[in-house]
Design a protein around this motif. Structure first.
Motif, PDB file in Angstrom:
ATOM      1  N   MET A 281     -54.316 -27.646  30.731  1.00 40.47           N
ATOM      2  CA  MET A 281     -53.586 -28.837  30.336  1.00 40.47           C
ATOM      3  C   MET A 281     -52.355 -28.409  29.532  1.00 40.47           C
ATOM      4  SD  MET A 281     -54.834 -32.112  28.077  1.00 40.47           S
ATOM      5  CE  MET A 281     -55.925 -32.748  29.312  1.00 40.47           C
ATOM      6  N   ASN A 282     -51.220 -29.029  29.804  1.00 45.35           N
ATOM      7  CA  ASN A 282     -49.978 -28.739  29.088  1.00 45.35           C
ATOM      8  C   ASN A 282     -50.024 -29.318  27.677  1.00 45.35           C
ATOM      9  OD1 ASN A 282     -48.822 -27.447  31.254  1.00 45.35           O
ATOM     10  ND2 ASN A 282     -47.830 -29.294  32.026  1.00 45.35           N
ATOM     11  N   GLU A 283     -49.343 -28.651  26.785  1.00 47.76           N
ATOM     12  CA  GLU A 283     -49.170 -29.181  25.444  1.00 47.76           C
ATOM     13  C   GLU A 283     -47.673 -29.274  25.175  1.00 47.76           C
ATOM     14  OE1 GLU A 283     -50.210 -27.346  21.372  1.00 47.76           O
ATOM     15  OE2 GLU A 283     -51.904 -28.604  21.997  1.00 47.76           O
ATOM     16  N   TYR A 284     -47.247 -30.417  24.681  1.00 47.14           N
ATOM     17  CA  TYR A 284     -45.841 -30.665  24.410  1.00 47.14           C
ATOM     18  C   TYR A 284     -45.621 -30.686  22.908  1.00 47.14           C
ATOM     19  CZ  TYR A 284     -46.313 -32.250  29.202  1.00 47.14           C
ATOM     20  OH  TYR A 284     -46.600 -32.325  30.537  1.00 47.14           O
ATOM     21  N   SER A 285     -44.449 -30.239  22.502  1.00 47.07           N
ATOM     22  CA  SER A 285     -44.162 -30.259  21.066  1.00 47.07           C
ATOM     23  C   SER A 285     -42.690 -30.568  20.827  1.00 47.07           C
ATOM     24  CB  SER A 285     -44.534 -28.930  20.417  1.00 47.07           C
ATOM     25  OG  SER A 285     -43.735 -27.886  20.930  1.00 47.07           O
ATOM     26  N   VAL A 286     -42.448 -31.122  19.658  1.00 52.13           N
ATOM     27  CA  VAL A 286     -41.097 -31.453  19.205  1.00 52.13           C
ATOM     28  C   VAL A 286     -41.018 -31.008  17.747  1.00 52.13           C
ATOM     29  CG1 VAL A 286     -39.465 -33.324  18.738  1.00 52.13           C
ATOM     30  CG2 VAL A 286     -40.971 -33.468  20.715  1.00 52.13           C
ATOM     31  N   GLU A 287     -39.895 -30.408  17.379  1.00 54.43           N
ATOM     32  CA  GLU A 287     -39.692 -30.017  15.983  1.00 54.43           C
ATOM     33  C   GLU A 287     -38.267 -30.336  15.594  1.00 54.43           C
ATOM     34  OE1 GLU A 287     -40.974 -26.099  14.879  1.00 54.43           O
ATOM     35  OE2 GLU A 287     -39.723 -26.089  13.090  1.00 54.43           O
ATOM     36  N   TYR A 288     -38.127 -30.991  14.446  1.00 58.32           N
ATOM     37  CA  TYR A 288     -36.822 -31.346  13.902  1.00 58.32           C
ATOM     38  C   TYR A 288     -36.687 -30.767  12.510  1.00 58.32           C
ATOM     39  CZ  TYR A 288     -36.929 -35.036  17.411  1.00 58.32           C
ATOM     40  OH  TYR A 288     -37.020 -35.729  18.576  1.00 58.32           O
ATOM     41  N   SER A 289     -35.480 -30.380  12.164  1.00 58.64           N
ATOM     42  CA  SER A 289     -35.162 -29.988  10.798  1.00 58.64           C
ATOM     43  C   SER A 289     -33.908 -30.732  10.383  1.00 58.64           C
ATOM     44  CB  SER A 289     -34.927 -28.484  10.692  1.00 58.64           C
ATOM     45  OG  SER A 289     -36.117 -27.789  10.927  1.00 58.64           O
ATOM     46  N   LEU A 290     -33.975 -31.369   9.256  1.00 56.19           N
ATOM     47  CA  LEU A 290     -32.835 -32.091   8.696  1.00 56.19           C
ATOM     48  C   LEU A 290     -32.382 -31.319   7.468  1.00 56.19           C
ATOM     49  CD1 LEU A 290     -31.160 -34.636   9.133  1.00 56.19           C
ATOM     50  CD2 LEU A 290     -32.798 -35.879   7.735  1.00 56.19           C
ATOM     51  N   ASN A 291     -31.228 -30.655   7.585  1.00 57.24           N
ATOM     52  CA  ASN A 291     -30.731 -29.757   6.544  1.00 57.24           C
ATOM     53  C   ASN A 291     -29.734 -30.450   5.629  1.00 57.24           C
ATOM     54  OD1 ASN A 291     -32.057 -27.456   7.769  1.00 57.24           O
ATOM     55  ND2 ASN A 291     -30.473 -27.565   9.329  1.00 57.24           N
ATOM     56  N   GLY A 292     -29.506 -29.839   4.473  1.00 62.10           N
ATOM     57  CA  GLY A 292     -28.450 -30.296   3.577  1.00 62.10           C
ATOM     58  C   GLY A 292     -28.794 -31.499   2.735  1.00 62.10           C
ATOM     59  N   LEU A 293     -30.072 -31.797   2.586  1.00 60.09           N
ATOM     60  CA  LEU A 293     -30.492 -32.931   1.765  1.00 60.09           C
ATOM     61  C   LEU A 293     -30.654 -32.480   0.320  1.00 60.09           C
ATOM     62  CD1 LEU A 293     -33.373 -34.231   4.051  1.00 60.09           C
ATOM     63  CD2 LEU A 293     -31.052 -35.137   3.930  1.00 60.09           C
ATOM     64  N   SER A 294     -30.453 -33.398  -0.599  1.00 63.83           N
ATOM     65  CA  SER A 294     -30.827 -33.086  -1.976  1.00 63.83           C
ATOM     66  C   SER A 294     -32.345 -32.965  -2.007  1.00 63.83           C
ATOM     67  CB  SER A 294     -30.360 -34.193  -2.930  1.00 63.83           C
ATOM     68  OG  SER A 294     -31.118 -35.376  -2.718  1.00 63.83           O
ATOM     69  N   GLN A 295     -32.859 -32.204  -2.941  1.00 62.17           N
ATOM     70  CA  GLN A 295     -34.315 -32.035  -3.015  1.00 62.17           C
ATOM     71  C   GLN A 295     -34.996 -33.376  -3.276  1.00 62.17           C
ATOM     72  OE1 GLN A 295     -35.989 -29.305  -2.151  1.00 62.17           O
ATOM     73  NE2 GLN A 295     -37.900 -30.407  -2.455  1.00 62.17           N
ATOM     74  N   GLN A 296     -34.361 -34.225  -4.084  1.00 63.76           N
ATOM     75  CA  GLN A 296     -34.932 -35.541  -4.387  1.00 63.76           C
ATOM     76  C   GLN A 296     -35.027 -36.396  -3.128  1.00 63.76           C
ATOM     77  OE1 GLN A 296     -32.686 -37.876  -7.178  1.00 63.76           O
ATOM     78  NE2 GLN A 296     -34.300 -39.391  -7.407  1.00 63.76           N
ATOM     79  N   LEU A 297     -33.966 -36.431  -2.326  1.00 62.60           N
ATOM     80  CA  LEU A 297     -33.989 -37.221  -1.092  1.00 62.60           C
ATOM     81  C   LEU A 297     -34.991 -36.638  -0.113  1.00 62.60           C
ATOM     82  CD1 LEU A 297     -32.968 -39.460   0.736  1.00 62.60           C
ATOM     83  CD2 LEU A 297     -31.046 -37.991   1.373  1.00 62.60           C
ATOM     84  N   CYS A 298     -35.030 -35.324   0.002  1.00 60.12           N
ATOM     85  CA  CYS A 298     -35.967 -34.662   0.909  1.00 60.12           C
ATOM     86  C   CYS A 298     -37.412 -35.024   0.549  1.00 60.12           C
ATOM     87  CB  CYS A 298     -35.743 -33.153   0.858  1.00 60.12           C
ATOM     88  SG  CYS A 298     -36.687 -32.226   2.072  1.00 60.12           S
ATOM     89  N   THR A 299     -37.728 -34.940  -0.722  1.00 61.81           N
ATOM     90  CA  THR A 299     -39.077 -35.263  -1.191  1.00 61.81           C
ATOM     91  C   THR A 299     -39.394 -36.739  -0.967  1.00 61.81           C
ATOM     92  OG1 THR A 299     -38.944 -33.507  -2.848  1.00 61.81           O
ATOM     93  CG2 THR A 299     -40.617 -35.202  -3.192  1.00 61.81           C
ATOM     94  N   SER A 300     -38.425 -37.599  -1.189  1.00 62.52           N
ATOM     95  CA  SER A 300     -38.633 -39.038  -0.961  1.00 62.52           C
ATOM     96  C   SER A 300     -38.894 -39.328   0.510  1.00 62.52           C
ATOM     97  CB  SER A 300     -37.413 -39.830  -1.437  1.00 62.52           C
ATOM     98  OG  SER A 300     -37.255 -39.719  -2.827  1.00 62.52           O
ATOM     99  N   LEU A 301     -38.140 -38.691   1.392  1.00 58.66           N
ATOM    100  CA  LEU A 301     -38.361 -38.875   2.829  1.00 58.66           C
ATOM    101  C   LEU A 301     -39.746 -38.373   3.229  1.00 58.66           C
ATOM    102  CD1 LEU A 301     -34.882 -37.796   4.242  1.00 58.66           C
ATOM    103  CD2 LEU A 301     -35.845 -40.104   4.243  1.00 58.66           C
ATOM    104  N   GLU A 302     -40.121 -37.225   2.700  1.00 62.55           N
ATOM    105  CA  GLU A 302     -41.444 -36.667   3.006  1.00 62.55           C
ATOM    106  C   GLU A 302     -42.546 -37.644   2.582  1.00 62.55           C
ATOM    107  OE1 GLU A 302     -43.852 -32.521   2.204  1.00 62.55           O
ATOM    108  OE2 GLU A 302     -42.651 -33.348   0.568  1.00 62.55           O
ATOM    109  N   LYS A 303     -42.443 -38.178   1.374  1.00 63.17           N
ATOM    110  CA  LYS A 303     -43.447 -39.118   0.874  1.00 63.17           C
ATOM    111  C   LYS A 303     -43.480 -40.404   1.702  1.00 63.17           C
ATOM    112  CE  LYS A 303     -43.539 -37.573  -3.916  1.00 63.17           C
ATOM    113  NZ  LYS A 303     -43.208 -37.924  -5.311  1.00 63.17           N
ATOM    114  N   ALA A 304     -42.317 -40.844   2.165  1.00 63.00           N
ATOM    115  CA  ALA A 304     -42.258 -42.074   2.965  1.00 63.00           C
ATOM    116  C   ALA A 304     -42.826 -41.864   4.366  1.00 63.00           C
ATOM    117  CB  ALA A 304     -40.812 -42.558   3.058  1.00 63.00           C
TER     118      ALA A 304
END
Length: 106
Positions: free
Chosen positions: A1-24
């Motif tokens: 059976m095939n396995e599909y994957s997707v990976e995204y990286s969003l760079n250049g965020l402030s640490q505060q915004l990055c952490t807020s997005l992660e929590k959301a």
């Protein structure tokens, strides 16, 4: 059976915004179907989203859902930042959106 994957990286965020997005996004990741693995991580201002599934249709739906959530959260963050900047130039933002009352006070 095939396995599909997707990976995204969003760079250049402030640490505060990055952490807020992660929590959301974590609750959405945690509620994904069992047939899907979703990982949301924030490290040094880089938000990473990884999704993996054997079912391409579910992966596509989750992709669309997460991209929509990320765009909405970034727009909300930008709007709040603009509101803060606007309020600092005009003084207090308290009741700034309430129009003046011009009526009879009987």
């Amino acid at each position: 059976m095939n396995e599909y994957s997707v990976e995204y990286s969003l760079n250049g965020l402030s640490q505060q915004l990055c952490t807020s997005l992660e929590k959301a996004l974590k609750p959405e990741a945690d509620s994904a179907p069992r047939s899907v693995e979703v990982v949301v991580e924030c490290s040094k201002g880089v938000l990473t989203l990884k999704m993996r599934s054997a079912e391409i249709n579910i992966l596509r739906a989750l992709h669309n859902s997460f991209i929509g959530l990320i765009v909405m959260l970034l727009e909300l963050s930008e709007g709040l930042r603009n509101e803060q900047e606007d309020s600092s130039t005009r003084g207090s933002a308290v009741n700034s959106s309430i129009p003046d009352f011009e009526g009879d006070s009987r």
